[in-house]
Scaffold this motif. Structure first.
Motif, PDB file in Angstrom:
ATOM      1  N   THR A 205      -0.590  -6.220 -11.230  1.00 21.18           N
ATOM      2  CA  THR A 205       0.668  -5.931 -10.539  1.00 21.18           C
ATOM      3  C   THR A 205       0.868  -6.941  -9.419  1.00 21.18           C
ATOM      4  O   THR A 205      -0.083  -7.641  -9.027  1.00 21.18           O
ATOM      5  N   ARG A 206       2.101  -6.979  -8.890  1.00 16.09           N
ATOM      6  CA  ARG A 206       2.366  -7.893  -7.766  1.00 16.09           C
ATOM      7  C   ARG A 206       1.433  -7.570  -6.600  1.00 16.09           C
ATOM      8  O   ARG A 206       0.854  -8.473  -5.980  1.00 16.09           O
ATOM      9  N   ALA A 207       1.273  -6.278  -6.309  1.00 16.06           N
ATOM     10  CA  ALA A 207       0.407  -5.882  -5.184  1.00 16.06           C
ATOM     11  C   ALA A 207      -1.029  -6.363  -5.412  1.00 16.06           C
ATOM     12  O   ALA A 207      -1.690  -6.844  -4.481  1.00 16.06           O
ATOM     13  N   ALA A 208      -1.500  -6.267  -6.648  1.00 18.36           N
ATOM     14  CA  ALA A 208      -2.872  -6.725  -6.947  1.00 18.36           C
ATOM     15  C   ALA A 208      -2.976  -8.239  -6.766  1.00 18.36           C
ATOM     16  O   ALA A 208      -3.991  -8.756  -6.275  1.00 18.36           O
ATOM     17  N   SER A 209      -1.923  -8.938  -7.144  1.00 19.00           N
ATOM     18  CA  SER A 209      -1.926 -10.401  -6.974  1.00 19.00           C
ATOM     19  C   SER A 209      -1.998 -10.763  -5.494  1.00 19.00           C
ATOM     20  O   SER A 209      -2.751 -11.648  -5.081  1.00 19.00           O
ATOM     21  N   VAL A 210      -1.206 -10.067  -4.682  1.00 14.34           N
ATOM     22  CA  VAL A 210      -1.220 -10.337  -3.237  1.00 14.34           C
ATOM     23  C   VAL A 210      -2.613 -10.052  -2.678  1.00 14.34           C
ATOM     24  O   VAL A 210      -3.175 -10.841  -1.905  1.00 14.34           O
ATOM     25  N   ARG A 211      -3.183  -8.919  -3.112  1.00 12.25           N
ATOM     26  CA  ARG A 211      -4.496  -8.506  -2.594  1.00 12.25           C
ATOM     27  C   ARG A 211      -5.550  -9.576  -2.907  1.00 12.25           C
ATOM     28  O   ARG A 211      -6.376  -9.920  -2.050  1.00 12.25           O
TER      29      ARG A 211
ATOM     30  N   VAL B  46      -4.164 -24.108  -2.662  1.00 12.84           N
ATOM     31  CA  VAL B  46      -5.346 -23.451  -3.232  1.00 12.84           C
ATOM     32  C   VAL B  46      -4.830 -22.493  -4.299  1.00 12.84           C
ATOM     33  O   VAL B  46      -3.814 -21.821  -4.099  1.00 12.84           O
ATOM     34  N   LEU B  47      -5.501 -22.455  -5.437  1.00  9.21           N
ATOM     35  CA  LEU B  47      -5.057 -21.569  -6.516  1.00  9.21           C
ATOM     36  C   LEU B  47      -5.929 -20.322  -6.551  1.00  9.21           C
ATOM     37  O   LEU B  47      -7.120 -20.374  -6.272  1.00  9.21           O
ATOM     38  N   CYS B  48      -5.303 -19.210  -6.927  1.00  3.09           N
ATOM     39  CA  CYS B  48      -6.009 -17.928  -6.953  1.00  3.09           C
ATOM     40  C   CYS B  48      -5.516 -17.173  -8.186  1.00  3.09           C
ATOM     41  O   CYS B  48      -4.329 -17.237  -8.518  1.00  3.09           O
TER      42      CYS B  48
ATOM     43  N   LEU C 232      -1.672 -17.328  -9.528  1.00  5.09           N
ATOM     44  CA  LEU C 232      -1.223 -17.585 -10.892  1.00  5.09           C
ATOM     45  C   LEU C 232      -1.895 -16.631 -11.868  1.00  5.09           C
ATOM     46  O   LEU C 232      -2.985 -16.109 -11.594  1.00  5.09           O
ATOM     47  N   HIS C 233      -1.261 -16.458 -13.012  1.00  2.14           N
ATOM     48  CA  HIS C 233      -1.887 -15.691 -14.075  1.00  2.14           C
ATOM     49  C   HIS C 233      -3.176 -16.415 -14.492  1.00  2.14           C
ATOM     50  O   HIS C 233      -3.180 -17.658 -14.573  1.00  2.14           O
ATOM     51  N   PRO C 234      -4.266 -15.678 -14.770  1.00  2.62           N
ATOM     52  CA  PRO C 234      -5.533 -16.358 -15.123  1.00  2.62           C
ATOM     53  C   PRO C 234      -5.386 -17.346 -16.281  1.00  2.62           C
ATOM     54  O   PRO C 234      -6.080 -18.357 -16.313  1.00  2.62           O
ATOM     55  N   ASP C 235      -4.440 -17.093 -17.204  1.00  4.87           N
ATOM     56  CA  ASP C 235      -4.267 -18.015 -18.349  1.00  4.87           C
ATOM     57  C   ASP C 235      -3.519 -19.285 -17.959  1.00  4.87           C
ATOM     58  O   ASP C 235      -3.377 -20.194 -18.783  1.00  4.87           O
ATOM     59  N   GLU C 236      -2.997 -19.332 -16.742  1.00  7.85           N
ATOM     60  CA  GLU C 236      -2.126 -20.460 -16.372  1.00  7.85           C
ATOM     61  C   GLU C 236      -2.719 -21.324 -15.258  1.00  7.85           C
ATOM     62  O   GLU C 236      -2.005 -22.099 -14.621  1.00  7.85           O
TER      63      GLU C 236
END
Ligand SMILES: Nc1ccn([C@@H]2O[C@H](COP(=O)(O)OP(=O)(O)OP(=O)(O)O)[C@@H](O)[C@H]2O)c(=O)n1
Ligand SMILES: C[C@](O)(CO)[C@H](O)COP(=O)(O)O
Length: 375
Positions: A74-80, A67-69, A50-54
């Motif tokens: 970018t999408r790739a950074a989120s996956v990483r 589990v939340l992360c 999730l976005h850090p603000d959400e």
């Protein structure tokens, strides 16, 4: 084999517009992300990015189901970020899915998992079926061959260690995780995609998803009724709560008449008979059993058939004991067992105005209604 599912939902949904990012917008009465999560329940350990603000919004919606992360730019950074979170957890294979694809089916997911048995990576796709043009200034400036072209979907599945290593090495933007995998030399099998597994990208995609959900929805109503007679004792168990009383309820199990009615309602909605069929009273192993076992079995059977419980309404019929002071605790206990928010569970009581067997305090009756929903 230990499986994890990463659902990426940290994007801003700029193209879809709206007051909230698309994953939080309502689709058939629930946020898009709730549909996506439901599609993967039971597949493996779920990590939602999730976005850090959400994050607070995520805790409220997903509770302990995932589990939340925090995501990245970018999408790739989120996956990483999610892969790093899972590193060292013993996960062997991972499915990576867009939170914005809420209508992914068990068939599409199963196709990817099956292919992973023989490939290190697999992802669903559909062949391009329309002609492809190149366009400039509003005019067709050429055509392109569609031969060998595929429309990529998710979930994209990988051997965990291999995709983690590939993502660590791939620091530039990528269209998807297949691109990251291929850059690391990993061969990716194409599995069967589905037209319904489209990504909500533009505002009009919500109407398409609503139409599909409306057409697919299977709503079941189940009804249960049970009666137990009083015998000597000093308490009764009702909807999982011990209530002091000057009598006890007689039964082969703990005689929890409310929980039995609810269990039968779930079996009824599934056309799966009743408690007696699944837990025969002739079987000594259920003597004195906690009725939680029966309710848990019925709820898991509904889940395995792809249904979620929409709501529950239990009515206990007795003159005494008074139910009102315990109704909240009973709803919480049922909520815990079937994994439903307490706001969707009603436990109430009525007397029968001193008429009939409940009026004469010979026993307690219970009726229960449940809705099961498959989307
Ligand atoms: N930094 C990002 C960007 C995207 N995503 C997720 O990746 C999926 C596919 O991306 P896309 O459809 O492009 O979503 P958005 O980036 O939110 O949309 P837009 O490009 O319209 O802003 C979405 O579930 C999105 O939430 C993400 O987790 N982290
Ligand atoms: C991963 C993906 O869903 C594959 O089709 C897609 O590439 C991600 O969405 P975007 O719109 O390209 O950001």
């Amino acid at each position: 084999m230990s499986t994890a599912v990463i659902i990426v939902a940290a994007g801003r949904g700029t193209r879809a517009g709206g007051a909230l990012p698309k994953q939080w917008q309502t689709l058939a009465g629930r946020p898009v992300l709730a549909h996506t999560l439901a599609a993967f329940e039971g597949v493996g350990r779920i990590v939602v990015v999730l976005h850090p603000d959400e994050m607070d919004r995520g805790v409220a919606l997903l509770g302990g189901r995932a589990v939340l992360c925090a995501g990245g730019e970018t999408r790739a950074a989120s996956v990483r970020n999610a892969l790093e979170l899972l590193d060292g957890s013993g996960v062997e294979r991972v499915l990576i899915h867009d939170g914005a694809r809420p209508l992914v089916s068990r068939d599409v997911i199963g196709g990817v998992l099956d292919a992973l048995a023989s490939y290190g990576a697999a992802a669903p796709a559909l062949p391009v079926s329309d002609a492809l043009w190149h366009g400039e200034d509003g005019e067709v400036s050429g055509t392109r061959s569609r031969e060998g072209l595929w429309r990529a979907q998710t979930p994209q599945g990988f051997d965990f260690e291999a995709i983690l290593k590939a993502h660590r090495a791939h620091r530039t933007e990528a269209a998807d995780d297949v691109e990251v995998a291929r850059a690391a030399g990993i061969a990716v099998a194409i599995t069967q995609g589905s037209e319904d597994n489209f990504k909500i990208t533009y505002a009009e995609d919500f109407a398409r998803a609503e139409r599909l959900i409306g057409g697919q929805m299977d709503i079941r109503l189940g009804h249960g009724y049970d009666v137990h007679a009083f015998e000597e004792g000093d308490h009764v168990i009702l909807c999982g709560v011990r209530v002091p009383h000057d009598r006890a309820l007689k039964g082969h199990s703990d005689a929890d008449v409310g929980m039995h009615a609810l269990t039968d309602a779930i079996y009824g909605a599934l056309a799966e008979g009743d408690i007696g069929r699944h837990f025969p009273p002739s079987d000594p192993q259920w003597k004195g059993a906690a009725s939680e076992i029966f309710l848990d079995h019925a709820a898991k059977l509904a889940d395995a058939r792809g249904f979620r419980i929409g709501n529950v309404d239990v009515t206990l019929i007795c003159e005494r004991p008074k139910i009102g002071p315990h109704a909240g605790a009973m709803a919480s206990e049922l909520a815990r067992i079937i994994g439903l928010e307490p706001a969707r569970i009603s436990v109430k009581a009525t007397t029968s105005e001193q008429l009939g067997f409940t009026g004469r305090e010979e026993g307690i009756a219970a009726i229960a209604t449940v809705t099961l929903i498959k989307e």
